[in-house]
Scaffold this motif. Structure first.
Motif, PDB file in Angstrom:
ATOM      1  N   VAL A 116       0.820  -1.212   0.000  1.00 30.23           N
ATOM      2  CA  VAL A 116       0.000   0.000   0.000  1.00 30.23           C
ATOM      3  C   VAL A 116       0.857   1.267   0.000  1.00 30.23           C
ATOM      4  CG1 VAL A 116      -2.051  -1.085   0.971  1.00 30.23           C
ATOM      5  CG2 VAL A 116      -0.443   0.017   2.489  1.00 30.23           C
ATOM      6  N   PHE A 117       2.094   1.190   0.518  1.00 33.00           N
ATOM      7  CA  PHE A 117       3.013   2.328   0.380  1.00 33.00           C
ATOM      8  C   PHE A 117       3.231   2.613  -1.105  1.00 33.00           C
ATOM      9  CE2 PHE A 117       7.254   3.863  -0.555  1.00 33.00           C
ATOM     10  CZ  PHE A 117       7.301   5.021   0.187  1.00 33.00           C
ATOM     11  N   TYR A 118       3.554   1.573  -1.868  1.00 30.64           N
ATOM     12  CA  TYR A 118       3.773   1.748  -3.303  1.00 30.64           C
ATOM     13  C   TYR A 118       2.487   2.115  -4.036  1.00 30.64           C
ATOM     14  CZ  TYR A 118       8.644   0.516  -3.106  1.00 30.64           C
ATOM     15  OH  TYR A 118       9.984   0.532  -2.840  1.00 30.64           O
ATOM     16  N   ALA A 119       1.351   1.659  -3.543  1.00 37.03           N
ATOM     17  CA  ALA A 119       0.078   2.062  -4.130  1.00 37.03           C
ATOM     18  C   ALA A 119      -0.133   3.568  -3.950  1.00 37.03           C
ATOM     19  CB  ALA A 119      -1.079   1.286  -3.502  1.00 37.03           C
ATOM     20  N   GLY A 120       0.196   4.077  -2.780  1.00 39.58           N
ATOM     21  CA  GLY A 120       0.098   5.517  -2.538  1.00 39.58           C
ATOM     22  C   GLY A 120       1.055   6.302  -3.416  1.00 39.58           C
ATOM     23  N   LEU A 121       2.274   5.799  -3.561  1.00 36.57           N
ATOM     24  CA  LEU A 121       3.270   6.437  -4.418  1.00 36.57           C
ATOM     25  C   LEU A 121       2.781   6.449  -5.864  1.00 36.57           C
ATOM     26  CD1 LEU A 121       6.123   7.625  -4.178  1.00 36.57           C
ATOM     27  CD2 LEU A 121       7.019   5.334  -4.562  1.00 36.57           C
ATOM     28  N   TRP A 122       2.270   5.317  -6.335  1.00 35.80           N
ATOM     29  CA  TRP A 122       1.754   5.219  -7.698  1.00 35.80           C
ATOM     30  C   TRP A 122       0.565   6.159  -7.893  1.00 35.80           C
ATOM     31  CZ3 TRP A 122      -3.068   3.774  -9.454  1.00 35.80           C
ATOM     32  CH2 TRP A 122      -3.193   3.621 -10.837  1.00 35.80           C
ATOM     33  N   LEU A 123      -0.340   6.167  -6.913  1.00 33.27           N
ATOM     34  CA  LEU A 123      -1.536   7.002  -7.014  1.00 33.27           C
ATOM     35  C   LEU A 123      -1.193   8.467  -7.156  1.00 33.27           C
ATOM     36  CD1 LEU A 123      -4.665   7.183  -6.762  1.00 33.27           C
ATOM     37  CD2 LEU A 123      -4.317   7.439  -4.309  1.00 33.27           C
ATOM     38  N   ILE A 124      -0.298   8.949  -6.343  1.00 32.80           N
ATOM     39  CA  ILE A 124       0.020  10.378  -6.395  1.00 32.80           C
ATOM     40  C   ILE A 124       0.777  10.711  -7.672  1.00 32.80           C
ATOM     41  CG2 ILE A 124       2.219  10.426  -5.131  1.00 32.80           C
ATOM     42  CD1 ILE A 124      -0.763  12.854  -4.729  1.00 32.80           C
ATOM     43  N   ARG A 125       1.576   9.789  -8.191  1.00 28.92           N
ATOM     44  CA  ARG A 125       2.248  10.031  -9.469  1.00 28.92           C
ATOM     45  C   ARG A 125       1.235  10.126 -10.598  1.00 28.92           C
ATOM     46  NH1 ARG A 125       7.590   6.237  -8.729  1.00 28.92           N
ATOM     47  NH2 ARG A 125       8.761   7.781  -7.526  1.00 28.92           N
TER      48      ARG A 125
END
Length: 131
Positions: A116-125
């Motif tokens: 979910v950390f990477y999901a948040g990173l992907w989402l904001i990108r």
């Protein structure tokens, strides 16, 4: 001023963690490990979003001001998430059920937190790319 920002953020995160625990334990009886898992996953998602905002912007753009960054990433998320409670519930599951239940909780907590950390990173990108 920075200390105050971190302190207020920590208080807000701790209050939200407490309220999450009260609400979820009322639905899952006394299995408070569910609340710990939820706040840890939510905290990792929010941290990923914050990191994405910081890393995804040029150096001259200041979307997350230092005080807000400290409020969110140090105070709020530090008060919201809790590794010590995570370890405690791992131990409780081990004693109460078995090593399998404890190992599953450990694996899901760690794997999903990173996911979910990477999901948040992907989402904001994605959001920044479309803006």
């Amino acid at each position: 001023m920075m200390i105050l920002s971190v302190g207020i953020g920590g208080a807000c995160g701790a209050i939200l963690r407490y309220l999450t625990s009260v609400i979820l334990t009322s639905h899952f009886a006394q299995d408070a490990w569910v609340a710990t898992l939820v706040v840890n996953l939510a905290g990792c998602l929010i941290m990923g979003i914050c990191a994405g905002v910081i890393l995804g912007l040029s150096a001259d753009t200041r979307v997350l001001r230092p005080y807000f960054r400290s409020f969110m990433m140090v105070g709020f998320l530090g008060g919201l998430t809790t590794c010590s409670r995570f370890a405690f519930y791992f131990h409780q599951l081990f004693l109460r059920y078995n090593i399998g239940a404890a190992a599953l909780y450990l694996a899901v907590s760690v794997f999903c937190s990173v996911l979910v950390f990477y999901a948040g990173l992907w989402l904001i990108r994605q959001v920044l790319t479309e803006a």
